[in-house]
Design a protein around this motif. Structure first.
Motif, PDB file in Angstrom:
ATOM      1  N   ALA A  81       0.850  -1.196   0.000  1.00 34.95           N
ATOM      2  CA  ALA A  81       0.000   0.000   0.000  1.00 34.95           C
ATOM      3  C   ALA A  81       0.885   1.245   0.000  1.00 34.95           C
ATOM      4  O   ALA A  81       1.689   1.443   0.915  1.00 34.95           O
ATOM      5  CB  ALA A  81      -0.924   0.002   1.215  1.00 34.95           C
ATOM      6  N   ILE A  82       0.733   2.068  -1.037  1.00 34.92           N
ATOM      7  CA  ILE A  82       1.567   3.263  -1.189  1.00 34.92           C
ATOM      8  C   ILE A  82       0.727   4.503  -0.892  1.00 34.92           C
ATOM      9  O   ILE A  82      -0.231   4.801  -1.616  1.00 34.92           O
ATOM     10  CB  ILE A  82       2.161   3.350  -2.604  1.00 34.92           C
ATOM     11  CG1 ILE A  82       2.953   2.077  -2.932  1.00 34.92           C
ATOM     12  CG2 ILE A  82       3.058   4.577  -2.735  1.00 34.92           C
ATOM     13  CD1 ILE A  82       3.472   2.029  -4.348  1.00 34.92           C
ATOM     14  N   THR A  83       1.066   5.206   0.167  1.00 35.68           N
ATOM     15  CA  THR A  83       0.379   6.447   0.534  1.00 35.68           C
ATOM     16  C   THR A  83       1.446   7.521   0.784  1.00 35.68           C
ATOM     17  O   THR A  83       2.606   7.356   0.427  1.00 35.68           O
ATOM     18  CB  THR A  83      -0.478   6.267   1.794  1.00 35.68           C
ATOM     19  OG1 THR A  83       0.383   5.931   2.904  1.00 35.68           O
ATOM     20  CG2 THR A  83      -1.511   5.161   1.612  1.00 35.68           C
ATOM     21  N   SER A  84       1.027   8.602   1.419  1.00 33.33           N
ATOM     22  CA  SER A  84       1.964   9.674   1.771  1.00 33.33           C
ATOM     23  C   SER A  84       2.265   9.623   3.265  1.00 33.33           C
ATOM     24  O   SER A  84       1.625   8.882   4.018  1.00 33.33           O
ATOM     25  CB  SER A  84       1.370  11.039   1.401  1.00 33.33           C
ATOM     26  OG  SER A  84       0.225  11.301   2.189  1.00 33.33           O
ATOM     27  N   ASN A  85       3.218  10.422   3.674  1.00 30.26           N
ATOM     28  CA  ASN A  85       3.526  10.542   5.100  1.00 30.26           C
ATOM     29  C   ASN A  85       2.669  11.605   5.779  1.00 30.26           C
ATOM     30  O   ASN A  85       2.509  11.594   6.994  1.00 30.26           O
ATOM     31  CB  ASN A  85       5.003  10.892   5.309  1.00 30.26           C
ATOM     32  CG  ASN A  85       5.916   9.716   5.036  1.00 30.26           C
ATOM     33  OD1 ASN A  85       5.486   8.562   5.090  1.00 30.26           O
ATOM     34  ND2 ASN A  85       7.181   9.987   4.731  1.00 30.26           N
ATOM     35  N   ARG A  86       2.135  12.541   4.985  1.00 32.20           N
ATOM     36  CA  ARG A  86       1.360  13.653   5.536  1.00 32.20           C
ATOM     37  C   ARG A  86      -0.037  13.661   4.951  1.00 32.20           C
ATOM     38  O   ARG A  86      -0.299  13.086   3.902  1.00 32.20           O
ATOM     39  CB  ARG A  86       2.054  14.988   5.238  1.00 32.20           C
ATOM     40  CG  ARG A  86       3.439  15.103   5.847  1.00 32.20           C
ATOM     41  CD  ARG A  86       4.045  16.475   5.586  1.00 32.20           C
ATOM     42  NE  ARG A  86       4.248  16.711   4.160  1.00 32.20           N
ATOM     43  CZ  ARG A  86       3.801  17.781   3.520  1.00 32.20           C
ATOM     44  NH1 ARG A  86       3.102  18.698   4.164  1.00 32.20           N
ATOM     45  NH2 ARG A  86       4.045  17.942   2.237  1.00 32.20           N
ATOM     46  N   GLY A  87      -0.932  14.351   5.662  1.00 33.33           N
ATOM     47  CA  GLY A  87      -2.311  14.470   5.216  1.00 33.33           C
ATOM     48  C   GLY A  87      -2.545  15.763   4.450  1.00 33.33           C
ATOM     49  O   GLY A  87      -1.665  16.239   3.727  1.00 33.33           O
ATOM     50  N   LEU A  88      -3.752  16.323   4.615  1.00 33.09           N
ATOM     51  CA  LEU A  88      -4.148  17.558   3.929  1.00 33.09           C
ATOM     52  C   LEU A  88      -4.035  17.411   2.416  1.00 33.09           C
ATOM     53  O   LEU A  88      -3.592  18.323   1.715  1.00 33.09           O
ATOM     54  CB  LEU A  88      -3.320  18.748   4.411  1.00 33.09           C
ATOM     55  CG  LEU A  88      -3.452  19.115   5.892  1.00 33.09           C
ATOM     56  CD1 LEU A  88      -2.513  20.267   6.236  1.00 33.09           C
ATOM     57  CD2 LEU A  88      -4.885  19.474   6.241  1.00 33.09           C
ATOM     58  N   ALA A 117       3.782  -1.410   4.044  1.00 36.54           N
ATOM     59  CA  ALA A 117       3.367  -0.005   3.988  1.00 36.54           C
ATOM     60  C   ALA A 117       4.502   0.858   3.460  1.00 36.54           C
ATOM     61  O   ALA A 117       5.637   0.771   3.925  1.00 36.54           O
ATOM     62  CB  ALA A 117       2.943   0.480   5.374  1.00 36.54           C
ATOM     63  N   ILE A 118       4.184   1.662   2.460  1.00 38.79           N
ATOM     64  CA  ILE A 118       5.100   2.694   1.980  1.00 38.79           C
ATOM     65  C   ILE A 118       4.383   4.021   2.192  1.00 38.79           C
ATOM     66  O   ILE A 118       3.527   4.414   1.410  1.00 38.79           O
ATOM     67  CB  ILE A 118       5.466   2.487   0.503  1.00 38.79           C
ATOM     68  CG1 ILE A 118       6.159   1.135   0.318  1.00 38.79           C
ATOM     69  CG2 ILE A 118       6.377   3.616   0.011  1.00 38.79           C
ATOM     70  CD1 ILE A 118       6.545   0.827  -1.112  1.00 38.79           C
ATOM     71  N   GLY A 119       4.701   4.685   3.294  1.00 35.58           N
ATOM     72  CA  GLY A 119       3.994   5.897   3.686  1.00 35.58           C
ATOM     73  C   GLY A 119       3.420   5.753   5.082  1.00 35.58           C
ATOM     74  O   GLY A 119       2.848   4.714   5.441  1.00 35.58           O
ATOM     75  N   LYS A 120       3.554   6.783   5.880  1.00 33.31           N
ATOM     76  CA  LYS A 120       3.115   6.745   7.280  1.00 33.31           C
ATOM     77  C   LYS A 120       1.613   6.534   7.402  1.00 33.31           C
ATOM     78  O   LYS A 120       1.142   5.827   8.305  1.00 33.31           O
ATOM     79  CB  LYS A 120       3.524   8.042   7.976  1.00 33.31           C
ATOM     80  CG  LYS A 120       3.234   8.089   9.473  1.00 33.31           C
ATOM     81  CD  LYS A 120       3.775   9.365  10.081  1.00 33.31           C
ATOM     82  CE  LYS A 120       3.532   9.390  11.592  1.00 33.31           C
ATOM     83  NZ  LYS A 120       2.098   9.396  11.928  1.00 33.31           N
ATOM     84  N   LYS A 121       0.839   7.132   6.510  1.00 34.87           N
ATOM     85  CA  LYS A 121      -0.612   7.011   6.592  1.00 34.87           C
ATOM     86  C   LYS A 121      -1.062   5.568   6.399  1.00 34.87           C
ATOM     87  O   LYS A 121      -2.000   5.105   7.061  1.00 34.87           O
ATOM     88  CB  LYS A 121      -1.282   7.920   5.555  1.00 34.87           C
ATOM     89  CG  LYS A 121      -1.083   9.415   5.821  1.00 34.87           C
ATOM     90  CD  LYS A 121      -1.698   9.829   7.130  1.00 34.87           C
ATOM     91  CE  LYS A 121      -1.515  11.322   7.386  1.00 34.87           C
ATOM     92  NZ  LYS A 121      -2.104  11.754   8.670  1.00 34.87           N
ATOM     93  N   ALA A 122      -0.405   4.853   5.501  1.00 26.00           N
ATOM     94  CA  ALA A 122      -0.743   3.444   5.284  1.00 26.00           C
ATOM     95  C   ALA A 122      -0.399   2.608   6.510  1.00 26.00           C
ATOM     96  O   ALA A 122      -1.185   1.768   6.953  1.00 26.00           O
ATOM     97  CB  ALA A 122      -0.017   2.915   4.060  1.00 26.00           C
ATOM     98  N   ASN A 123       0.762   2.864   7.082  1.00 28.63           N
ATOM     99  CA  ASN A 123       1.190   2.104   8.254  1.00 28.63           C
ATOM    100  C   ASN A 123       0.268   2.344   9.445  1.00 28.63           C
ATOM    101  O   ASN A 123      -0.125   1.397  10.141  1.00 28.63           O
ATOM    102  CB  ASN A 123       2.621   2.484   8.620  1.00 28.63           C
ATOM    103  CG  ASN A 123       3.153   1.695   9.794  1.00 28.63           C
ATOM    104  OD1 ASN A 123       3.284   0.481   9.729  1.00 28.63           O
ATOM    105  ND2 ASN A 123       3.484   2.385  10.878  1.00 28.63           N
ATOM    106  N   ASP A 124      -0.101   3.603   9.679  1.00 30.12           N
ATOM    107  CA  ASP A 124      -0.969   3.932  10.817  1.00 30.12           C
ATOM    108  C   ASP A 124      -2.325   3.254  10.693  1.00 30.12           C
ATOM    109  O   ASP A 124      -2.910   2.814  11.693  1.00 30.12           O
ATOM    110  CB  ASP A 124      -1.152   5.448  10.920  1.00 30.12           C
ATOM    111  CG  ASP A 124       0.134   6.161  11.315  1.00 30.12           C
ATOM    112  OD1 ASP A 124       1.063   5.479  11.783  1.00 30.12           O
ATOM    113  OD2 ASP A 124       0.214   7.392  11.150  1.00 30.12           O
TER     114      ASP A 124
END
Length: 286
Positions: A81-88, A117-124
């Motif tokens: 799962a590839i997401t970003s580290n930050r939101g907004l 997880a690739i990205g903090k949002k995916a891991n969380d």
């Protein structure tokens, strides 16, 4: 006057928010240009390399096929799962979470599904739902082909050792600044191109077709993963730029409404004061 003070504070707060969202929009726009140029330049090469490898893999005999083309009964699946580290960034991350949840609960229902997880949002999100075998959130600090290659090698090792029977990659494909397409691509085993069995019969292979495939497949898989992460990286900045643009527009509209409300309240207050003065003067005259 207390009401006027409250409105003034709200106007000040909204104006500050508008400045922040406007600055974030400009930063994302600047980063988007570089990320967009990178993925636009890379995509044709990556797509052609993948097509070539699929064609060659399809033309190999079953008993001489690559270890990366081994189609086993699917019992255990790994989803990257590839997401970003930050939101907004609007629905950028939530769309990925919806897709991996769909894979876990429907597509691979009854099978063991684990995640990378690739990205903090995916891991969380995923660590609360299932098993996350590794988290590569720090990759975005230095997004290079060499660093992505290490992750691709880990995935290839997991598949060839039999730990997983299938590996999928879920990411946002960049279309433009306002549009990102959620993609679910089969990473391993390699999917042979349909009708490609005879596409390579006119070529002479040196040293041999099998050796070429065995050497090129790891490079192709690394390139494929790098392209997916680059796509997601460009999509992130596009989504954030669009989200901050909308937030700035909404803040501007809210500020204008508050200013109108403030002016009306101030006018009413002044009118009441004038009426009180006139009333007091009339009382003295009488």
């Amino acid at each position: 006057m207390a009401n006027l003070k409250e409105i003034r504070n709200r106007i000040s707060s909204v104006s500050s928010t508008m400045q922040i969202t406007s600055a974030m929009k400009m930063v994302s726009a600047a980063k988007l240009k570089k990320a967009q140029d990178a993925i636009t330049a890379m995509r044709p090469y990556a797509d052609k390399l993948t097509e070539l490898l699929q064609s060659l893999s399809a033309s190999l005999d079953d008993d001489s096929g690559s270890k990366y083309s081994d189609n086993r009964e699917i019992k255990k699946v790994l989803v990257v799962a590839i997401t970003s580290n930050r939101g907004l960034a609007g629905a950028f991350n939530s769309n990925i979470m919806k897709q991996v949840t769909l894979l876990m609960n429907e597509t691979y229902a009854g099978k063991q599904v684990e995640f990378m997880a690739i990205g903090k949002k995916a891991n969380d999100f995923l660590k609360k739902k299932s098993t996350v075998i590794s988290n590569h959130s720090s990759l975005y600090e230095d997004l290079t082909f060499d660093n992505v290659s290490v992750i691709a090698e880990e995935l290839m090792a997991q598949f060839t050792s039999g730990n997983y029977d299938r590996i999928d990659v879920v990411y946002n494909k960049f279309k433009n600044a306002a549009t990102q397409i959620v993609m679910t691509e089969q990473f391993l085993p390699i999917v042979p191109m349909e009708g490609a069995e005879n596409l390579s019969t006119d070529y002479i292979f040196e040293p041999s077709k099998i050796e070429i495939v065995e050497q090129l497949i790891p490079k192709s898989l690394k390139t494929q993963l790098y392209k997916s992460i680059r796509d997601s990286f460009a999509s992130e900045h596009g989504a954030r730029m669009t989200a901050m643009h909308k937030a700035t527009d909404n803040a501007t509209e809210l500020r204008d409404d508050l200013k109108l409300k403030y002016n009306k309240a101030r006018q009413a207050s002044i009118t009441n004061e004038i009426l009180e003065i006139v009333g007091g003067a009339e009382a003295l005259n009488n």
